[in-house]
Design an enzyme around this catalytic site. Structure first.
Site, mmCIF file in Angstrom:
data_model
loop_
_atom_site.group_PDB
_atom_site.id
_atom_site.type_symbol
_atom_site.label_atom_id
_atom_site.label_comp_id
_atom_site.label_asym_id
_atom_site.label_seq_id
_atom_site.Cartn_x
_atom_site.Cartn_y
_atom_site.Cartn_z
ATOM 1 N N ARG A 236 0.846 -1.190 0.000
ATOM 2 C CA ARG A 236 0.000 0.000 0.000
ATOM 3 C C ARG A 236 0.880 1.238 0.000
ATOM 4 N NH1 ARG A 236 -3.750 -2.482 -1.356
ATOM 5 N NH2 ARG A 236 -5.861 -2.524 -0.508
ATOM 6 N N GLU A 265 -3.663 7.591 -5.312
ATOM 7 C CA GLU A 265 -3.854 6.866 -6.571
ATOM 8 C C GLU A 265 -5.064 7.448 -7.292
ATOM 9 O OE1 GLU A 265 -3.897 2.652 -5.746
ATOM 10 O OE2 GLU A 265 -1.981 2.767 -4.699
ATOM 11 N N HIS A 284 -1.274 -0.090 -9.652
ATOM 12 C CA HIS A 284 -2.008 -0.929 -8.685
ATOM 13 C C HIS A 284 -2.652 -2.142 -9.386
ATOM 14 C CE1 HIS A 284 -4.014 -0.841 -4.481
ATOM 15 N NE2 HIS A 284 -3.907 -2.093 -4.916
#
Ligand code: DGY
Length: 329
Positions: A236, A265, A284
């Site tokens: 993360r 993000e 991601h």
């Protein structure tokens, strides 16, 4: 009257059949992620929400939904959700552990190899037409960093950390690990975090984002890393200080980085990571294989089905909501 369950993104129709038979499914009409600042009226009377990691379920949103009985996230990480706010109201939270272990470990290793062997730079070099007859090959052309036989430090030894360790064994790597609660894993040497940072040629992060891990790799810890090391993060954003990482790369203290997750993000266009040639960036995609995403959706729908039919979720992130409840049928 059957419960209404709000689904924040379209999901494969054939996977929804069992759930659709026992409740009313209401598909989000907009594309914007769910958040308390962007709360559609259509979710207000819903007993359940099936969401993604881009949906922000904070305390304000929970407070605005008095009918809410469960949330099922199509993710293993639940840092986009205020778990305490749900637990305080005995709202069960489902997530999807287990099924994305191999896909995420594969991506971590792919980033490790790409960063070590400068694949991003090499790809851009060829595409830009810079590979010419006069520079086609030389003994020092695009030299990278050896992976085989190097030392890998794993921060976090849960299922994904262990899966990365198995891949590293195939490359003859020596594997060190640090876990908040030390965990014995065959072939892996558990060490204090400082020792791992000082001795690892590659460091890969595999902890969840929590209050304890936020800023874990801050400027001071990045400065403790072995000179010329490579940092990989598929866990993360927020765990690694991105500005400090960029500075360490600029100064040459670190050799390269491979990143799949970021503080914010999508990655902000002003991020210094975007311009550093030795940073391999992915958007991601750790769990992004067809079979893995299908398994995640299936697991999330199983959790929702259990909640709608008054059973305990099979994969519950706050099982304390069931304390004192009768055992599942
Ligand atoms: C998760 O499920 O938390 C992952 O980050 C998705 O890739």
């Amino acid at each position: 009257m059957s419960a209404t369950v709000y689904v924040t993104r379209p999901l494969p129709q054939e996977l929804l059949t069992a759930l659709a038979a026992v409740c009313e499914l209401r598909l989000a009409s907009g594309e914007a992620p769910l958040s308390s600042r962007n709360l559609p009226a259509e979710v207000r009377d819903c007993a359940g929400i099936i969401c993604l990691l881009t949906d922000q379920i904070d305390a304000d949103l929970v407070a605005a939904l008095p009918q809410l009985k469960f949330v099922s996230s199509i993710s293993v990480g639940v840092d986009h959700i205020d778990v305490d706010a749900l637990t305080a109201r005995s709202i069960a939270l489902g997530h999807t552990p287990g099924v994305l272990v191999d896909a995420t470990a594969d991506l971590a290793f792919a980033l490790l190899l790409a960063a070590a062997r400068r694949l991003g730079e090499a790809d851009r070099f060829v595409r830009a037409g810079q590979w010419r007859a006069d520079n086609a090959w030389s003994p020092d052309f695009f030299l990278g960093k050896d992976v085989s036989g190097a030392t890998l430090g794993l921060i976090g030894m849960g299922a994904i950390g262990q899966a990365v360790a198995r891949r590293a064994a195939g490359f003859g790597m020596r594997v060190l690990s640090w876990n908040r609660t030390p965990r014995a894993v065959a072939g892996v040497v558990a060490v204090p975090l400082e020792e791992l940072l000082a001795n690892s040629d590659f460091v890969s992060v595999h902890v969840a984002r929590t209050q304890q891990t936020l800023g874990l790799l801050d400027a001071a810890r990045i400065a403790q890393m072995k000179k010329g090391a490579v940092l990989i993060n598929t866990a993360r954003g927020g765990i690694v200080d991105e500005q400090a990482l960029a500075r360490a790369l600029d100064s040459g203290d670190l050799y390269a980085a491979g990143l799949d997750v970021y503080d914010s993000e999508p990655l902000s266009p002003g991020s210094p990571l975007l311009t550093h040639p030795r940073v391999v960036l992915a958007p991601h995609i750790g769990s992004a294989t067809a079979a893995t995403r299908r398994a995640m959706v299936t697991r999330a729908l199983d959790n929702a089905l259990a909640a709608v039919t008054s059973r305990q979720m099979p994969y519950c992130a706050n099982p304390q909501v069931y304390e004192g409840a009768p055992p599942p049928a």
